[in-house]
Design a protein around this motif. Sequence first.
Motif: not given
Length: 442
Positions: A313-340
């Motif tokens: 949880l404290t490693g460089p691979q983990s974190g909180v990404v703060l965004v302006d709104d839900l549209d931005a959150a979806i954009a970040v999620a699509n850029a990150y392309a998470a396993e889960h």
Amino acid sequence: MLQRIDLRGVQTTRSELASRLPRAALNVEKAMDIIAPLLEDVRTRGAAALRDLAEQFDKVRPEHLRVPAAELKKAAEGLSPGLREALEISIAHNRAGHTAQLPEDRITEVMPGGFVRQRWIPVERVGLYVPGGLAVYPSSVIMNAVAAQVAGVAQIALASPPQAAFGGLPHPTILAACYLLGIDEVFAVGGAQAIGMFAYGAAGEPALDPQVLCEPVDVVTGPGNIFVAAAKRSVRGVVGIDAEAGTTEIAIVADDSANPEYVAADLLSQAEHDPAAASVLITDSEDLADRVDAALTVRAAATKHSERVHTALTGPQSGVVLVDDLDAAIAVANAYAAEHLEIQTANAHEDAQRIRNAGAIFVGPYNPVPLGDYMAGSNHVLPTGGTATFASGLNVHAFIKSVQEIEYSHDALVRMYGPLRALAVDEDLPAHAEAVKARLDS
């Protein structure tokens, strides 16, 4: 506890966005250099190399590289009733979920008398890898094997690391899961050497093994560490592979409607896997981020693998990404392309439809990733490291081939001769047209 990456007010492209997100640093190319001599050793010396490598890496020299059938049955008989029931439910749910993935053969009449048949044919033999490092994964036995069985694969071999605590055999629960699935070709071989054994086959050692310990396979699937991923990349082309699945990762898109305890519990659940596991929260609510951090601090201190969880949880691979709104959150999620990827928002179902890149999507507050790890009927062998932009999770398609059959009548071939000849002459391949004309002349 989690580092914070503030992207509020930031306008950027997807590639630039992806470069700013937390991600574990993996050097598969360097790992390939390390394992190259190991793979060559397995290719040339077979079982003798496998025993030497087990002694080096697993600290045990297996007497039996191929697990005796009696040990599989013994392991299944030793299961507690509750664990046996859980395994059987998981098998049944996964069989149902994977059966729905099967494509159907189709016949298309392209023109009168001209037919193309689309056939789906399973590969003949597969090698399934099940890791055995910091945890025991009978669920990975199920995820790999059920997909292959539903696809119609005739020969299934499985490898998992030998364990010193169990006399050089894989963990008994791994063996029990194999027995319940009817898999009897099971090897006490771990890591990159297992991938090499599957790709090249392995000759036996006189007096210890059959003349041929393991025949080569057509496809290798299953998760593992960076050296397993490197081995799969190295043998790709000799055999087919599913993907280079790396260390687990979870991303959660959440708004202020999310329950911070649910979010914290789910981030922690994946951090439990490995010190390098990635846990990422994407939110437009700084208040939620604060509450999740507080909940994580409490939960991380109380959980069984607290040191491992804290490192992840404290490693460089983990974190909180703060965004302006839900549209931005979806954009970040699509850029990150998470396993889960979990969607914990007020309109989770609608928001999930906007996701293009994820290994698996868990929709709403009552669908934590562990549901997919074990019981949902989906597969938990999923693309990591951003590869979900182009790759899918393990499914029946990893084990089947698409083959087209062409069948035209004489009259249909006659009608195609003119247009076909025009193309053949244009490409300066006149013998192509002559192959058709020979049939017309006769």
